[in-house]
Design a protein around this motif. Structure first.
Motif, PDB file in Angstrom:
ATOM      1  N   LEU A 287       3.343  21.072 -43.865  1.00 20.98           N
ATOM      2  CA  LEU A 287       2.252  21.768 -43.193  1.00 20.98           C
ATOM      3  C   LEU A 287       2.770  22.298 -41.868  1.00 20.98           C
ATOM      4  O   LEU A 287       3.563  21.630 -41.202  1.00 20.98           O
ATOM      5  N   ILE A 288       2.319  23.467 -41.495  1.00 21.68           N
ATOM      6  CA  ILE A 288       2.578  24.003 -40.157  1.00 21.68           C
ATOM      7  C   ILE A 288       1.218  24.297 -39.552  1.00 21.68           C
ATOM      8  O   ILE A 288       0.396  25.016 -40.138  1.00 21.68           O
ATOM      9  N   ILE A 289       0.970  23.715 -38.366  1.00 19.60           N
ATOM     10  CA  ILE A 289      -0.344  23.806 -37.738  1.00 19.60           C
ATOM     11  C   ILE A 289      -0.186  24.285 -36.299  1.00 19.60           C
ATOM     12  O   ILE A 289       0.369  23.568 -35.457  1.00 19.60           O
ATOM     13  N   PRO A 290      -0.656  25.498 -36.001  1.00 16.42           N
ATOM     14  CA  PRO A 290      -0.652  25.962 -34.607  1.00 16.42           C
ATOM     15  C   PRO A 290      -1.614  25.107 -33.766  1.00 16.42           C
ATOM     16  O   PRO A 290      -2.672  24.701 -34.249  1.00 16.42           O
ATOM     17  N   PHE A 291      -1.254  24.854 -32.526  1.00 19.06           N
ATOM     18  CA  PHE A 291      -2.136  24.075 -31.654  1.00 19.06           C
ATOM     19  C   PHE A 291      -3.479  24.772 -31.450  1.00 19.06           C
ATOM     20  O   PHE A 291      -4.506  24.115 -31.299  1.00 19.06           O
ATOM     21  N   ASP A 292      -3.501  26.104 -31.502  1.00 17.98           N
ATOM     22  CA  ASP A 292      -4.756  26.842 -31.355  1.00 17.98           C
ATOM     23  C   ASP A 292      -5.690  26.644 -32.546  1.00 17.98           C
ATOM     24  O   ASP A 292      -6.873  26.962 -32.452  1.00 17.98           O
ATOM     25  N   ALA A 293      -5.180  26.126 -33.681  1.00 11.69           N
ATOM     26  CA  ALA A 293      -6.011  25.895 -34.858  1.00 11.69           C
ATOM     27  C   ALA A 293      -6.704  24.534 -34.813  1.00 11.69           C
ATOM     28  O   ALA A 293      -7.590  24.263 -35.625  1.00 11.69           O
ATOM     29  N   LEU A 294      -6.332  23.678 -33.864  1.00  9.37           N
ATOM     30  CA  LEU A 294      -6.887  22.326 -33.815  1.00  9.37           C
ATOM     31  C   LEU A 294      -8.380  22.340 -33.529  1.00  9.37           C
ATOM     32  O   LEU A 294      -8.862  23.117 -32.705  1.00  9.37           O
ATOM     33  N   ARG A 295      -9.093  21.463 -34.204  1.00  3.10           N
ATOM     34  CA  ARG A 295     -10.518  21.257 -33.949  1.00  3.10           C
ATOM     35  C   ARG A 295     -10.761  19.887 -33.330  1.00  3.10           C
ATOM     36  O   ARG A 295     -11.572  19.762 -32.426  1.00  3.10           O
ATOM     37  N   THR A 296     -10.083  18.849 -33.841  1.00  7.08           N
ATOM     38  CA  THR A 296     -10.202  17.520 -33.246  1.00  7.08           C
ATOM     39  C   THR A 296      -8.866  16.797 -33.300  1.00  7.08           C
ATOM     40  O   THR A 296      -8.026  17.061 -34.168  1.00  7.08           O
ATOM     41  N   PHE A 297      -8.704  15.893 -32.358  1.00  5.68           N
ATOM     42  CA  PHE A 297      -7.558  14.988 -32.318  1.00  5.68           C
ATOM     43  C   PHE A 297      -8.123  13.640 -31.902  1.00  5.68           C
ATOM     44  O   PHE A 297      -8.711  13.524 -30.826  1.00  5.68           O
ATOM     45  N   VAL A 298      -7.993  12.635 -32.762  1.00  4.65           N
ATOM     46  CA  VAL A 298      -8.559  11.323 -32.494  1.00  4.65           C
ATOM     47  C   VAL A 298      -7.506  10.252 -32.740  1.00  4.65           C
ATOM     48  O   VAL A 298      -6.802  10.274 -33.756  1.00  4.65           O
ATOM     49  N   ASP A 299      -7.396   9.320 -31.796  1.00  4.89           N
ATOM     50  CA  ASP A 299      -6.587   8.114 -31.965  1.00  4.89           C
ATOM     51  C   ASP A 299      -7.556   6.942 -31.889  1.00  4.89           C
ATOM     52  O   ASP A 299      -7.877   6.462 -30.803  1.00  4.89           O
ATOM     53  N   PRO A 300      -8.073   6.493 -33.048  1.00  7.61           N
ATOM     54  CA  PRO A 300      -9.095   5.453 -33.030  1.00  7.61           C
ATOM     55  C   PRO A 300      -8.590   4.101 -32.534  1.00  7.61           C
ATOM     56  O   PRO A 300      -9.387   3.264 -32.127  1.00  7.61           O
ATOM     57  N   SER A 301      -7.294   3.892 -32.503  1.00  3.84           N
ATOM     58  CA  SER A 301      -6.772   2.602 -32.058  1.00  3.84           C
ATOM     59  C   SER A 301      -7.052   2.347 -30.585  1.00  3.84           C
ATOM     60  O   SER A 301      -7.088   1.197 -30.151  1.00  3.84           O
ATOM     61  N   VAL A 302      -7.247   3.412 -29.816  1.00  8.51           N
ATOM     62  CA  VAL A 302      -7.540   3.273 -28.381  1.00  8.51           C
ATOM     63  C   VAL A 302      -8.813   4.028 -28.003  1.00  8.51           C
ATOM     64  O   VAL A 302      -9.044   4.303 -26.827  1.00  8.51           O
ATOM     65  N   GLU A 303      -9.631   4.360 -28.999  1.00 13.95           N
ATOM     66  CA  GLU A 303     -10.901   5.045 -28.769  1.00 13.95           C
ATOM     67  C   GLU A 303     -10.733   6.318 -27.938  1.00 13.95           C
ATOM     68  O   GLU A 303     -11.448   6.543 -26.964  1.00 13.95           O
ATOM     69  N   PHE A 304      -9.787   7.158 -28.343  1.00  9.01           N
ATOM     70  CA  PHE A 304      -9.516   8.406 -27.641  1.00  9.01           C
ATOM     71  C   PHE A 304      -9.752   9.567 -28.594  1.00  9.01           C
ATOM     72  O   PHE A 304      -9.332   9.515 -29.755  1.00  9.01           O
TER      73      PHE A 304
END
Length: 172
Positions: free
Chosen positions: A96-113
């Motif tokens: 997969l190649i994903i441009p940063f401008d395509a991001l909708r969410t980024f979640v790290d549930p291990s630290v509730e971020f």
């Protein structure tokens, strides 16, 4: 809206900074691997220019897709404008190649971020919804306490749920 001599586009600047933070985190993971219990849920717009996914994945996820970087991934590479990774989909490794401008969410549930990038229906970001800023509005940011101090607890000493920060909550 972009910066002009008499305006500052804070919304775009904040989104750029948040995407830079994600890039920095992914670079560290690419170099050192995922530390501890950290793992990421990353959702993105599959129709965004520059997104490269297998045709069968695009058919299955025609608008957006959420990937998980946790147990099995390989070839994580982070560039200035995008990142690439190979993930296993039912014993089928897919790059997969994903441009940063395509991001909708980024979640790290291990630290509730979590971070959320909302779609913009119009480019006028200069007006702020006054109702969202009055004293009765819901707090815009979660108080996430990675050290476990009492600041991240409600008045009864219970841990509060994490909230994904959405800057677009204040836009009309």
């Amino acid at each position: 809206m972009s910066d002009t001599p008499d305006t500052i586009d804070y919304g775009t600047m904040m989104h750029d900074a948040m995407r830079g933070l994600i890039a920095r985190v992914l670079r560290r993971v690419a170099r050192d691997g995922l530390p501890g219990e950290h793992h990421f849920f990353i959702s993105f717009d599959t129709n965004h220019p520059g997104v490269q996914v297998a045709d069968w994945l695009r058919e299955r996820y025609p608008e957006d897709m959420t990937i998980v970087l946790q147990h099995w991934y390989e070839g994580l590479e982070v560039r200035e404008d995008d990142f690439s990774v190979t993930l296993n989909f039912g014993d089928h490794p897919e790059p997969l190649i994903i441009p940063f401008d395509a991001l909708r969410t980024f979640v790290d549930p291990s630290v509730e971020f979590g971070l959320r990038f909302e779609r913009r229906d119009d480019d006028d970001l200069s007006e702020i919804d006054a109702d969202a800023l009055d004293g009765e509005a819901e707090a815009p940011f979660a108080e996430i306490d990675p050290d476990g101090d009492d600041d991240a607890k409600d008045g009864k000493g219970e841990r509060r749920e994490a909230e994904i920060v959405s800057l677009d909550r204040f836009r009309k």
